[in-house]
Design a protein around this motif. Structure first.
Motif, PDB file in Angstrom:
ATOM      1  N   GLY A   1      10.175  -2.329  11.151  1.00  0.00           N
ATOM      2  CA  GLY A   1      10.443  -0.949  10.381  1.00  0.00           C
ATOM      3  C   GLY A   1      11.495  -0.184  11.189  1.00  0.00           C
ATOM      4  N   SER A   2      11.465   1.059  11.270  1.00  0.00           N
ATOM      5  CA  SER A   2      12.562   1.951  11.815  1.00  0.00           C
ATOM      6  C   SER A   2      11.980   2.705  13.053  1.00  0.00           C
ATOM      7  CB  SER A   2      13.179   3.082  10.773  1.00  0.00           C
ATOM      8  OG  SER A   2      12.015   4.102  10.615  1.00  0.00           O
ATOM      9  N   SER A   3      13.054   3.081  14.001  1.00  0.00           N
ATOM     10  CA  SER A   3      12.356   3.675  15.293  1.00  0.00           C
ATOM     11  C   SER A   3      12.826   4.986  15.104  1.00  0.00           C
ATOM     12  CB  SER A   3      13.203   3.152  16.442  1.00  0.00           C
ATOM     13  OG  SER A   3      14.845   3.411  15.963  1.00  0.00           O
ATOM     14  N   ASP A   4      13.195   5.552  13.901  1.00  0.00           N
ATOM     15  CA  ASP A   4      13.454   6.966  13.802  1.00  0.00           C
ATOM     16  C   ASP A   4      12.826   7.535  12.379  1.00  0.00           C
ATOM     17  OD1 ASP A   4      15.439   6.233  12.265  1.00  0.00           O
ATOM     18  OD2 ASP A   4      16.962   7.188  13.385  1.00  0.00           O
ATOM     19  N   ALA A   5      13.340   8.572  11.993  1.00  0.00           N
ATOM     20  CA  ALA A   5      13.053   9.054  10.608  1.00  0.00           C
ATOM     21  C   ALA A   5      14.070   8.679   9.828  1.00  0.00           C
ATOM     22  CB  ALA A   5      12.903  10.791  10.601  1.00  0.00           C
ATOM     23  N   ARG A   6      13.952   8.182   8.752  1.00  0.00           N
ATOM     24  CA  ARG A   6      14.944   7.587   7.681  1.00  0.00           C
ATOM     25  C   ARG A   6      14.762   8.353   6.323  1.00  0.00           C
ATOM     26  NH1 ARG A   6      19.225   6.472   8.755  1.00  0.00           N
ATOM     27  NH2 ARG A   6      18.897   7.608  10.681  1.00  0.00           N
ATOM     28  N   TYR A   7      15.739   8.253   5.634  1.00  0.00           N
ATOM     29  CA  TYR A   7      15.683   8.662   4.068  1.00  0.00           C
ATOM     30  C   TYR A   7      15.064   7.789   3.355  1.00  0.00           C
ATOM     31  CZ  TYR A   7      18.783  12.547   5.417  1.00  0.00           C
ATOM     32  OH  TYR A   7      19.175  13.859   5.944  1.00  0.00           O
ATOM     33  N   PHE A   8      14.217   8.280   2.166  1.00  0.00           N
ATOM     34  CA  PHE A   8      13.807   7.197   1.137  1.00  0.00           C
ATOM     35  C   PHE A   8      14.584   6.111   0.822  1.00  0.00           C
ATOM     36  CE2 PHE A   8      12.989   6.342  -3.510  1.00  0.00           C
ATOM     37  CZ  PHE A   8      11.925   5.971  -3.221  1.00  0.00           C
ATOM     38  N   ASP A   9      15.886   6.492   0.358  1.00  0.00           N
ATOM     39  CA  ASP A   9      16.939   5.289  -0.130  1.00  0.00           C
ATOM     40  C   ASP A   9      17.057   4.249   0.992  1.00  0.00           C
ATOM     41  OD1 ASP A   9      18.323   7.122   1.434  1.00  0.00           O
ATOM     42  OD2 ASP A   9      20.016   7.381  -0.308  1.00  0.00           O
ATOM     43  N   ASP A  10      17.028   4.799   2.164  1.00  0.00           N
ATOM     44  CA  ASP A  10      17.371   3.934   3.393  1.00  0.00           C
ATOM     45  C   ASP A  10      16.429   2.678   3.428  1.00  0.00           C
ATOM     46  OD1 ASP A  10      19.546   5.378   4.163  1.00  0.00           O
ATOM     47  OD2 ASP A  10      18.605   6.127   5.992  1.00  0.00           O
ATOM     48  N   TYR A  11      15.022   3.073   3.250  1.00  0.00           N
ATOM     49  CA  TYR A  11      14.053   1.970   3.221  1.00  0.00           C
ATOM     50  C   TYR A  11      14.288   1.101   2.008  1.00  0.00           C
ATOM     51  CZ  TYR A  11      11.761   4.784   7.099  1.00  0.00           C
ATOM     52  OH  TYR A  11      11.599   5.378   8.199  1.00  0.00           O
TER      53      TYR A  11
ATOM     54  N   ILE B   1       0.910  -1.277  -0.112  1.00  0.00           N
ATOM     55  CA  ILE B   1      -0.028   0.136  -0.079  1.00  0.00           C
ATOM     56  C   ILE B   1       0.802   1.296  -0.106  1.00  0.00           C
ATOM     57  CG2 ILE B   1      -1.765   1.457   1.341  1.00  0.00           C
ATOM     58  CD1 ILE B   1      -2.688  -1.117   2.586  1.00  0.00           C
ATOM     59  N   ASP B   2       0.932   1.832  -1.081  1.00  0.00           N
ATOM     60  CA  ASP B   2       1.712   3.162  -1.421  1.00  0.00           C
ATOM     61  C   ASP B   2       0.790   4.263  -0.935  1.00  0.00           C
ATOM     62  OD1 ASP B   2       2.926   5.427  -2.242  1.00  0.00           O
ATOM     63  OD2 ASP B   2       4.411   3.999  -3.085  1.00  0.00           O
ATOM     64  N   CYS B   3       1.063   5.059   0.133  1.00  0.00           N
ATOM     65  CA  CYS B   3       0.406   6.184   0.514  1.00  0.00           C
ATOM     66  C   CYS B   3       0.971   7.632   0.590  1.00  0.00           C
ATOM     67  CB  CYS B   3      -0.393   5.951   1.841  1.00  0.00           C
ATOM     68  SG  CYS B   3       0.502   5.708   3.337  1.00  0.00           S
ATOM     69  N   HIS B   4       1.997   7.687  -0.239  1.00  0.00           N
ATOM     70  CA  HIS B   4       3.062   8.751  -0.317  1.00  0.00           C
ATOM     71  C   HIS B   4       2.109   9.925  -0.904  1.00  0.00           C
ATOM     72  CE1 HIS B   4       6.178   5.982  -0.010  1.00  0.00           C
ATOM     73  NE2 HIS B   4       7.087   7.389   0.353  1.00  0.00           N
ATOM     74  N   ASN B   5       2.513  11.218  -0.472  1.00  0.00           N
ATOM     75  CA  ASN B   5       1.879  12.540  -0.822  1.00  0.00           C
ATOM     76  C   ASN B   5       2.121  13.170  -2.195  1.00  0.00           C
ATOM     77  OD1 ASN B   5       4.189  14.264  -0.572  1.00  0.00           O
ATOM     78  ND2 ASN B   5       3.796  14.011   1.734  1.00  0.00           N
ATOM     79  N   ALA B   6       1.410  13.895  -2.536  1.00  0.00           N
ATOM     80  CA  ALA B   6       1.487  14.629  -3.858  1.00  0.00           C
ATOM     81  C   ALA B   6       2.898  15.128  -4.222  1.00  0.00           C
ATOM     82  CB  ALA B   6       0.609  15.654  -4.239  1.00  0.00           C
ATOM     83  N   ASN B   7       3.551  15.638  -3.360  1.00  0.00           N
ATOM     84  CA  ASN B   7       5.021  16.030  -3.496  1.00  0.00           C
ATOM     85  C   ASN B   7       5.892  14.901  -3.969  1.00  0.00           C
ATOM     86  OD1 ASN B   7       4.420  18.795  -3.066  1.00  0.00           O
ATOM     87  ND2 ASN B   7       4.613  18.763  -0.934  1.00  0.00           N
ATOM     88  N   ASP B   8       5.654  13.597  -3.091  1.00  0.00           N
ATOM     89  CA  ASP B   8       6.522  12.519  -3.568  1.00  0.00           C
ATOM     90  C   ASP B   8       6.205  12.147  -4.975  1.00  0.00           C
ATOM     91  OD1 ASP B   8       7.637  12.111  -0.910  1.00  0.00           O
ATOM     92  OD2 ASP B   8       5.427  11.402  -0.070  1.00  0.00           O
ATOM     93  N   TYR B   9       5.119  11.886  -5.225  1.00  0.00           N
ATOM     94  CA  TYR B   9       4.623  11.578  -6.708  1.00  0.00           C
ATOM     95  C   TYR B   9       5.302  12.419  -7.570  1.00  0.00           C
ATOM     96  CZ  TYR B   9       1.324   8.269  -4.294  1.00  0.00           C
ATOM     97  OH  TYR B   9       0.771   7.205  -3.883  1.00  0.00           O
ATOM     98  N   PHE B  10       5.413  13.741  -7.578  1.00  0.00           N
ATOM     99  CA  PHE B  10       5.709  14.785  -8.275  1.00  0.00           C
ATOM    100  C   PHE B  10       7.328  14.756  -8.569  1.00  0.00           C
ATOM    101  CE2 PHE B  10       7.720  18.868  -9.287  1.00  0.00           C
ATOM    102  CZ  PHE B  10       6.837  19.323 -10.717  1.00  0.00           C
ATOM    103  N   ALA B  11       8.157  14.466  -7.431  1.00  0.00           N
ATOM    104  CA  ALA B  11       9.639  14.104  -7.410  1.00  0.00           C
ATOM    105  C   ALA B  11       9.781  12.637  -7.796  1.00  0.00           C
ATOM    106  CB  ALA B  11      10.228  14.516  -6.043  1.00  0.00           C
TER     107      ALA B  11
END
Length: 205
Positions: free
Chosen positions: A129-139, A7-17
């Motif tokens: 999952g992660s316990s903190d905030a991660r970058y897109f490429d980390d995931y 399930i991909d629930c990213h926002n509009a900015n993510d889809y644009f980028a």
């Protein structure tokens, strides 16, 4: 492993980028011969429908890709988010929860999510999952290691320990999983696979 529902629930900015993770994970799964179903959830209603569809299919793994924090999942529409208690309610239907819940969101393996599922009847055996905030490429890097390993392993605690050993060594040590303990009737949190003698218990409130 039979099927992974994404399930991909990213926002509009993510889809644009071009930062949506779902299609990437779907291709990774195809590369290791795992069937993948991808659902793009552009609002809270579609997100709920996608969870129900995955439950009805009795998939082995449910992969949630988007944004989040310690309190829950951010909405792709940019309005209200989804608190963990509301997220967990989506799994309380007549079908069993997936064996593994992959939370590809910031703070996806938070103690709050573990507590919310601990109070419910239907719950996954493992949450990673992660316990903190991660970058897109980390995931993306972490899940490439995860699915390559799980494709040839039974889904259990030992297999997940081996996966986390690789992920923590290659990507980041913030990744962890919550494993349901039938005897304690609660999730046990494994912060780092090499410290096998140490663990924290996610208490129910």
């Amino acid at each position: 492993m039979n099927t992974v529902h994404i399930i991909d629930c990213h926002n509009a900015n993510d889809y644009f980028a071009d930062r949506q993770e779902g299609p990437i994970v779907q291709h990774l799964l195809k590369a290791v011969n795992i069937r993948a179903e991808l659902h793009m959830a552009l609002n809270r209603t579609k997100f709920g429908e996608a969870v129900v569809r995955a439950m009805e299919a009795e998939c082995d793994v449910l992969h949630i890709a988007g944004h989040g924090n310690g309190d829950g999942i951010a909405s792709s529409s940019g309005r209200s988010g989804l608190l963990w208690a509301d997220f967990v309610k989506m799994f309380q239907g007549s079908h069993p929860a997936p064996k593994i819940l992959v939370m590809s969101t910031c703070c996806g393996a938070s103690s709050g999510l573990g507590r919310a599922f601990s109070r419910s009847i239907n719950r996954p055996k493992l949450i990673i999952g992660s316990s903190d905030a991660r970058y897109f490429d980390d995931y993306v890097a972490a899940w490439a290691l995860l699915y390559r390993r799980l494709n040839c392993k039974d889904i259990d605690i030992e297999a997940m320990q081996q996966v986390l050993d690789e992920i923590c060594a290659v990507v980041d040590k913030s990744f962890r999983y919550l494993g349901w303990d039938d005897e304690r009737e609660r999730y046990v949190r494994y912060p780092h696979p090499r410290k096998r003698a140490r663990f924290d218990v996610v208490e129910r409130e």
